[in-house]
Design an enzyme around this catalytic site. Structure first.
Site, short mmCIF file in Angstrom:
data_model
loop_
_atom_site.label_atom_id
_atom_site.label_comp_id
_atom_site.label_asym_id
_atom_site.label_seq_id
_atom_site.Cartn_x
_atom_site.Cartn_y
_atom_site.Cartn_z
N GLY A 155 -6.13 -4.60 -4.17
CA GLY A 155 -6.40 -5.90 -2.88
C GLY A 155 -5.83 -6.23 -2.38
N ALA A 164 39.28 17.39 33.36
CA ALA A 164 37.52 18.55 32.80
C ALA A 164 38.14 18.54 31.40
CB ALA A 164 37.56 18.90 33.95
N LYS A 169 32.81 8.88 21.25
CA LYS A 169 32.24 8.10 20.13
C LYS A 169 33.28 7.27 19.70
CE LYS A 169 33.88 9.20 15.87
NZ LYS A 169 34.32 9.27 15.02
N GLY A 229 0.70 -1.25 0.46
CA GLY A 229 0.16 -0.27 0.17
C GLY A 229 0.55 1.61 0.07
N TYR A 273 39.87 14.70 14.40
CA TYR A 273 39.81 14.64 12.81
C TYR A 273 40.60 16.32 12.13
CZ TYR A 273 36.32 16.17 8.69
OH TYR A 273 35.63 15.86 7.69
N ARG A 302 -1.72 8.90 3.23
CA ARG A 302 -1.89 10.25 4.39
C ARG A 302 -0.73 10.31 5.25
NH1 ARG A 302 -6.68 8.03 8.15
NH2 ARG A 302 -6.79 5.69 6.43
N GLY A 331 -13.76 -3.59 8.02
CA GLY A 331 -14.36 -4.95 8.35
C GLY A 331 -15.16 -5.34 9.20
N ARG A 364 53.02 23.11 27.08
CA ARG A 364 52.07 24.90 27.52
C ARG A 364 53.02 25.87 27.45
NH1 ARG A 364 50.13 22.93 33.01
NH2 ARG A 364 51.77 23.14 33.82
N LYS A 391 5.01 4.06 3.39
CA LYS A 391 4.64 4.15 4.97
C LYS A 391 4.96 2.78 5.81
CE LYS A 391 0.24 2.18 5.75
NZ LYS A 391 -1.18 2.32 5.85
C1 UD1 Z 1 -8.45 -3.97 5.37
C2 UD1 Z 1 -10.36 -5.07 5.01
C3 UD1 Z 1 -10.41 -4.88 6.16
C4 UD1 Z 1 -9.94 -4.52 7.64
C5 UD1 Z 1 -9.00 -3.41 7.39
C6 UD1 Z 1 -7.80 -3.74 8.89
C7 UD1 Z 1 -9.61 -6.31 3.47
C8 UD1 Z 1 -10.62 -5.83 1.95
N1 UD1 Z 1 -10.11 -5.73 4.20
O1 UD1 Z 1 -9.11 -2.83 4.78
O2 UD1 Z 1 -11.83 -5.85 6.80
O3 UD1 Z 1 -10.82 -4.08 8.78
O4 UD1 Z 1 -7.80 -4.28 6.53
O5 UD1 Z 1 -7.18 -2.67 8.64
O6 UD1 Z 1 -9.07 -7.01 3.24
N2 UD1 Z 1 -2.44 -4.06 0.79
C9 UD1 Z 1 -1.50 -4.40 -0.43
N3 UD1 Z 1 -1.75 -4.43 -1.20
C10 UD1 Z 1 -3.43 -4.40 -1.93
C11 UD1 Z 1 -4.22 -3.33 -1.19
C12 UD1 Z 1 -3.40 -3.37 0.32
O7 UD1 Z 1 -0.15 -4.67 0.54
O8 UD1 Z 1 -3.36 -4.54 -2.90
C13 UD1 Z 1 -1.91 -3.95 1.90
C14 UD1 Z 1 -1.60 -2.70 2.74
O9 UD1 Z 1 -0.36 -2.04 1.88
C15 UD1 Z 1 -2.18 -2.71 3.85
C16 UD1 Z 1 -2.64 -3.96 4.06
O10 UD1 Z 1 -2.69 -4.33 3.01
O11 UD1 Z 1 -0.76 -2.97 4.90
C17 UD1 Z 1 -4.78 -3.34 4.01
O12 UD1 Z 1 -4.62 -2.85 3.19
P1 UD1 Z 1 -6.26 -1.07 2.83
O13 UD1 Z 1 -6.00 -0.88 1.94
O14 UD1 Z 1 -5.18 -0.32 4.33
O15 UD1 Z 1 -6.72 -1.85 3.11
P2 UD1 Z 1 -8.89 -1.65 4.57
O16 UD1 Z 1 -9.76 -1.28 3.39
O17 UD1 Z 1 -8.04 -1.07 5.22
#
Ligand code: UD1
Ligand code: CA
Length: 457
Positions: A86, A371, A342, A17, A378, A21, A149, A431, A28
């Site tokens: 996803g 002291a 160091k 991801g 360096y 933000r 979720g 000195r 991240k």
């Molecule tokens: C997900 C869950 C949700 C849960 C929440 C908790 C799913 C569909 N939903 O939602 O039920 O309550 O986490 O925080 O799983 N990531 C990838 N590749 C992708 C998408 C995501 O590596 O294509 C990674 C992100 O970097 C992150 C994690 O998966 O570490 C979660 O992804 P994120 O998009 O934040 O999921 P949520 O929509 O928050």
């Protein structure tokens, strides 16, 4: 905690991801908690829970993440998810890397750094102990469940997970939520993951759909509940600070439980790898960077900053001391206020009590550094070493111009600028000799008074 089970478990850590933000150039999961990138916490806890191998799923171009993965353990597998379609799609990205692996899977998030090895093991245990269970989900009850979720549970079994945006008003009232962490039964996991489709409001492959798929195939799914703090996901700098605070609170408690005294725990900051032996005493406002080990009986006084150093048994450091990387203090060493060290090997019984800088140096047993002693290590281009023998006495306000060797037992006169090696047991004076002019002050005052009187007229 280390667990070994007959059936191995691979950990898949999702970290592809973007984390927009965070408003950062850095991926991240590379932002730090307790001095280490968040993703390293997930990996090291997975290792502690007995998971092997570890597979990190990253997006293209996240080279920083690749290097941290490799740095931690020899065999971190790196899988690249080319497009972020996803969480279900992300787990599948690990398949090729794990082609030779047979065992269960534990899915973790790289931005959820506080999940403990115990909890991971508990989740895995559910899969190991119940042959009908294919999915074990880590659930929690957040104070504000809006975006999570929801876990639809009936008669002790998890029926399905519904994403907040796809939930009905009734489902939105469910308070038990999905943390994202889950364990999967190995021999069916990949098959089920392949069946996940993207026909939902987001058009993404939801990992959470695996619950329904497993149940349709005759398996069950279960929930293990965790504390909301433990599954805190970091999406912003504010949440990063929250995770840090939780991490620090836990770490302080753990050190105290191991026999360390913290006079004011809230003001002491640790790294994830800080090692403290029992009967270490830490005063308020002390900061531990990474790579610090403190042996028993040592006393770290207020407002000290330590990083990449070892403090030997019974030594005392501070107040207001700075120990930089490569510093090794032997036993019963005394480092006093406003002393910076160091890359310094400080042997047993050495005293550096006030206002000094010692860098790129070795100081022999029981030497006393006065002291205001400075190692001039360096010249603007290169660094040079200073070697000080056993029992040497360095007088106050001395500049030691490296490279330099001072033999055992030598004495350096205060205020010296030492540029040449000093033989053992010698006295080095570098000195100007003091001059004395008898009654000079009387004449000076008389002349000054005369001038003053003339001006008044
Ligand atoms: C997900 C869950 C949700 C849960 C929440 C908790 C799913 C569909 N939903 O939602 O039920 O309550 O986490 O925080 O799983 N990531 C990838 N590749 C992708 C998408 C995501 O590596 O294509 C990674 C992100 O970097 C992150 C994690 O998966 O570490 C979660 O992804 P994120 O998009 O934040 O999921 P949520 O929509 O928050
Ligand atoms: Ca999220």
């Amino acid at each position: 905690m280390t667990r070994t089970t007959a059936i191995p478990t691979a950990a898949i850590i999702l970290a592809a991801g973007k984390g927009t933000r965070m408003k950062s150039e850095l991926p991240k999961v590379m932002h730090q908690v307790g001095g280490f990138p968040m993703v390293v916490h997930a990996m090291s806890q997975a290792l502690a829970a007995g998971c092997s191998p570890l597979c990190l799923v990253i997006a293209q171009g996240m080279h920083q993440v690749v290097s941290v993965g490799r740095g931690l353990v020899e065999d971190v597998l790196i899988a690249t998810q080319t497009e972020q379609l996803g969480t279900g799609h992300a787990v599948l990205a690990a398949r090729e890397s794990l082609a030779d692996f047979e065992g269960n899977l534990l899915v973790l998030y790289g931005d959820t750094p506080l999940v403990t090895a115990e909890t991971m093991a508990k989740l895995n245990e559910v899969i190991l102990s119940d042959p009908r269970c294919a999915v074990a989900v880590l659930g929690f009850t957040p104070t504000n469940p809006v975006e999570y979720g929801r876990l639809v549970v009936s008669s002790g079994e998890l029926e399905r997970i519904v994403e907040a945006r796809d939930a009905t008003a009734e489902e939105k009232n469910i308070t038990l939520c999905n943390s994202g962490v889950l364990a999967l039964r190995g021999h069916v996991a990949w098959e089920f993951l392949n069946r996940i489709e993207n026909n939902n409001s987001k058009g993404e492959y939801y990992l959470t759909d695996i619950v329904g798929i497993a149940r349709a195939a005759g398996y069950t799914a279960r929930v293990v509940e965790a504390d909301a703090e433990e599954v805190l996901g970091v999406n912003s700098r504010g949440e990063l600070a929250q995770a840090e605070a939780i991490f620090q609170r836990r770490t302080r408690a753990a050190h105290m439980a191991n026999g360390v005294t913290l006079i004011d725990p809230e003001t002491v900051y640790f790294s994830a790898d800080t090692t403290l032996e029992p009967d270490v005493l830490i005063e308020p406002n002390v900061f531990f960077g990474t790579g610090v080990a403190v042996a028993t009986g040592a006393h770290i006084k207020a407002f000290s900053h330590l990083e990449g150093c070892v403090v030997g048994a019974g030594s005392s450091v501070g107040p207001f001391a700075r120990l930089r990387p490569g510093t090794n203090l032997g036993e019963k060493v005394k480092i006093g206020n406003f002393v910076e060290l160091k890359k310094a090997e400080i042997e047993d019984g050495v005293k550096i009590s006030h206002l000094s800088y010692i860098g790129d140096a070795t100081i022999g047993m029981d030497a006393n550094i006065g002291a205001g002693t400075i190692t001039c290590n360096y010249d603007g281009y290169n660094k040079y070493r200073t070697t000080i023998g056993k029992d040497v006495f360095v007088g106050s306000n001395t500049a030691l111009v490296a490279p330099l060797t001072i033999g055992a037992g030598a004495i350096i006169a205060a205020g010296s600028v030492v540029t040449e090696d000093v033989a053992p047991d010698a006295l080095a004076l570098a000195r100007t000799r003091q001059q004395q002019k008898e009654d000079w002050a009387i004449g000076f005052r008389e002349r000054a008074e005369e001038i003053k009187a003339t001006k008044k007229k």
